[in-house]
Design a protein around this motif. Structure first.
Motif, PDB file in Angstrom:
ATOM      1  N   MET A 100       0.838  -1.203   0.000  1.00  0.00           N
ATOM      2  CA  MET A 100       0.000   0.000   0.000  1.00  0.00           C
ATOM      3  C   MET A 100       0.873   1.254   0.000  1.00  0.00           C
ATOM      4  O   MET A 100       0.526   2.260  -0.622  1.00  0.00           O
ATOM      5  CB  MET A 100      -0.948   0.015   1.205  1.00  0.00           C
ATOM      6  N   ASP A 196      -0.403  -3.207 -11.011  1.00  0.00           N
ATOM      7  CA  ASP A 196      -0.095  -3.987  -9.816  1.00  0.00           C
ATOM      8  C   ASP A 196       0.137  -5.420 -10.300  1.00  0.00           C
ATOM      9  O   ASP A 196      -0.803  -6.098 -10.722  1.00  0.00           O
ATOM     10  CB  ASP A 196      -1.277  -3.892  -8.830  1.00  0.00           C
ATOM     11  N   SER A 218       3.091  -5.755  -4.052  1.00  0.00           N
ATOM     12  CA  SER A 218       3.099  -6.016  -2.631  1.00  0.00           C
ATOM     13  C   SER A 218       4.114  -7.149  -2.490  1.00  0.00           C
ATOM     14  O   SER A 218       3.818  -8.292  -2.848  1.00  0.00           O
ATOM     15  CB  SER A 218       1.707  -6.459  -2.160  1.00  0.00           C
ATOM     16  N   THR A 220       5.013  -8.464   0.046  1.00  0.00           N
ATOM     17  CA  THR A 220       4.451  -9.315   1.099  1.00  0.00           C
ATOM     18  C   THR A 220       3.977 -10.663   0.546  1.00  0.00           C
ATOM     19  O   THR A 220       3.909 -11.651   1.281  1.00  0.00           O
ATOM     20  CB  THR A 220       3.213  -8.583   1.687  1.00  0.00           C
ATOM     21  N   LYS A 221       3.636 -10.677  -0.730  1.00  0.00           N
ATOM     22  CA  LYS A 221       2.987 -11.847  -1.313  1.00  0.00           C
ATOM     23  C   LYS A 221       4.027 -12.816  -1.891  1.00  0.00           C
ATOM     24  O   LYS A 221       4.839 -13.341  -1.154  1.00  0.00           O
ATOM     25  CB  LYS A 221       1.958 -11.385  -2.345  1.00  0.00           C
TER      26      LYS A 221
END
Ligand SMILES: Cc1ncc(COP(=O)(O)O)c(C=O)c1O
Length: 407
Positions: A100, A196, A218, A220-221
């Motif tokens: 984000m 994205d 992201s 994170t993924k």
């Protein structure tokens, strides 16, 4: 005469030129210290020292390159940035504290009051909230359109449109946008196309090669792949990345060196993980399609998927995300989820462990009922982030859900 490599503590970029993304994932961007460690070093330091006051002044004044403070630059973070930039085929990458933060930093650096954004409806719920609630407060209006309907995009364009924002494949319905067509439309209108690329990663899709201006992740993924750290990154040409870097340096949503190190290690196994995710997801999607309690399966690898042909040309694999709608509503969806035993009930995705989510009440829970309906987030929808466990064991666990619906 020596034939050694003493002059290079790391592999120069030029020696990796033309190499495949699988190789870049393992080799690009490593910074080796004088200790000549083989695995990447980690630099958990908030600031850097100087030999003299004059050198400190030169660094701060920008006359001498080098590190100053880890909100600005950090060698571990730079190593991760160099690797992901090479993999996406971008000039530069800038890492952020979360996915984000990567989206927010891109908006703050490149949009101004009075600008207009067109965003696909099927984006991650918080991305929708960021544009709809927060960017609007600063005078940036956003129109949401169907990811796959070119007419809707065309008629949403205004003279003040400066950015088109998409997620492809989308979360959670796995719709696929035509990146080349949307980038042509953006450029005709002097707007940027931001993609994205979280679901595909550069292993399966490289949006910059298809004409996009910026790629967001992201981290994170899938880039991490083992659900350990939160982070993000933006990749693209210097001219935009310099602006985004300037915002991050001033506002502070930088990536921590520890997280960068975890992501750097994650990238090394990304190619083989992505192939394993794709294989399991395709097999599972076909199996789900044959289940009597399933109404619809959303996966671009299925011939029944409306953008199957487009996905085949634009992606080198269909990814690990599979969503499906059960016959029934929230009650059936929750009963199904609660009856699995091994698969994790969690909102994260892109992990080697399979995860199961009810988007309507979790990731997309903050959307209004109208926005949910428009984005196709129904109460009977379940999202699977298919991991790399043995496929038969995944079926066994999901079978528990189907059995519970029969009882
Ligand atoms: C497609 C997509 N983009 C962006 C984000 C936001 O990333 P983060 O949670 O790292 O801030 C997510 C998170 O789930 C996502 O799924």
């Amino acid at each position: 005469m020596t034939h050694g490599r003493e002059e290079h503590l790391w592999i120069p970029e030029s020696d990796l030129e033309g190499m495949s993304v699988d190789t870049l994932a393992v080799r690009a961007g490593q910074i080796r210290t004088g200790q000549l460690e083989h695995s990447d070093a980690i630099f958990p330091t908030s600031s850097f020292v100087y030999g003299s006051a004059a050198q400190a002044a030169a660094r701060f004044g920008g006359e001498e390159p080098g590190n100053i403070y880890s909100r600005f630059t950090n060698p571990t973070v730079q190593a991760f940035e160099a690797r992901i930039a090479a993999m996406e085929g971008g000039e530069r990458a800038v890492a952020t504290a979360s996915g984000m933060a990567a989206i927010l930093s891109t908006c703050m650096a490149l949009l101004k009051s009075g600008d207009h954004v067109i965003c696909s409806r099927g984006v991650f719920g918080t991305t929708n909230v960021l544009f709809q609630k927060y960017m609007a407060r600063f005078g940036v209006q956003t129109t949401f359109v169907s990811l796959t309907n070119a007419d809707e995009w065309r008629s949403a364009v205004r003279p003040e449109t400066t950015m088109l924002f998409i997620e492809t494949p989308s979360n959670p319905l796995c719709e696929v946008a035509d990146v080349a067509a949307l980038s042509a439309m953006a450029h005709e209108n002097e707007a940027l196309l931001v993609v994205d690329n979280c679901f595909c990663t550069p292993i399966l899709q490289r949006p910059l090669e298809l004409g996009a201006d910026l790629v967001i992740h992201s981290a994170t993924k899938y880039l991490d792949g083992q659900g350990r750290c939160v982070g993000g990154v933006v990749v693209g040409p210097e001219k935009y990345l310099n602006e985004i870097y300037g915002f991050i340096r001033s506002a502070g949503p930088s990536m921590s060196p520890f997280n960068a190190w975890v992501f750097q290690k994650g990238l090394e196994t990304l190619p083989i993980r992505m192939r394993a995710h794709c294989d399991n997801a395709l097999e599972l999607a076909k199996w789900l399609e044959s289940q009597p309690s399933v109404e619809t399966v959303y996966y671009a690898g299925l011939e029944s998927h409306p953008q199957h042909e487009l996905a085949k040309t634009q992606q080198s694999g269909f990814g690990g995300m599979v969503s499906f709608a059960l016959k029934g509503g929230r009650e059936q969806a929750w009963r199904f989820i609660d009856s699995t035993r091994m698969i994790s009930i969690t909102a994260n995705l892109g992990d080697v462990k399979t995860t199961i989510t009810h988007p309507a009440t979790t990731t997309h829970g903050r959307l209004s009922p109208e926005d949910k309906a428009r984005a196709g987030i129904t109460e009977n929808l379940i999202r699977l982030s298919v991991g790399i466990e043995a496929i038969d064991d995944l079926k066994t666990d999901l079978e528990r859900g189907f059995q519970a619906l029969k009882d």
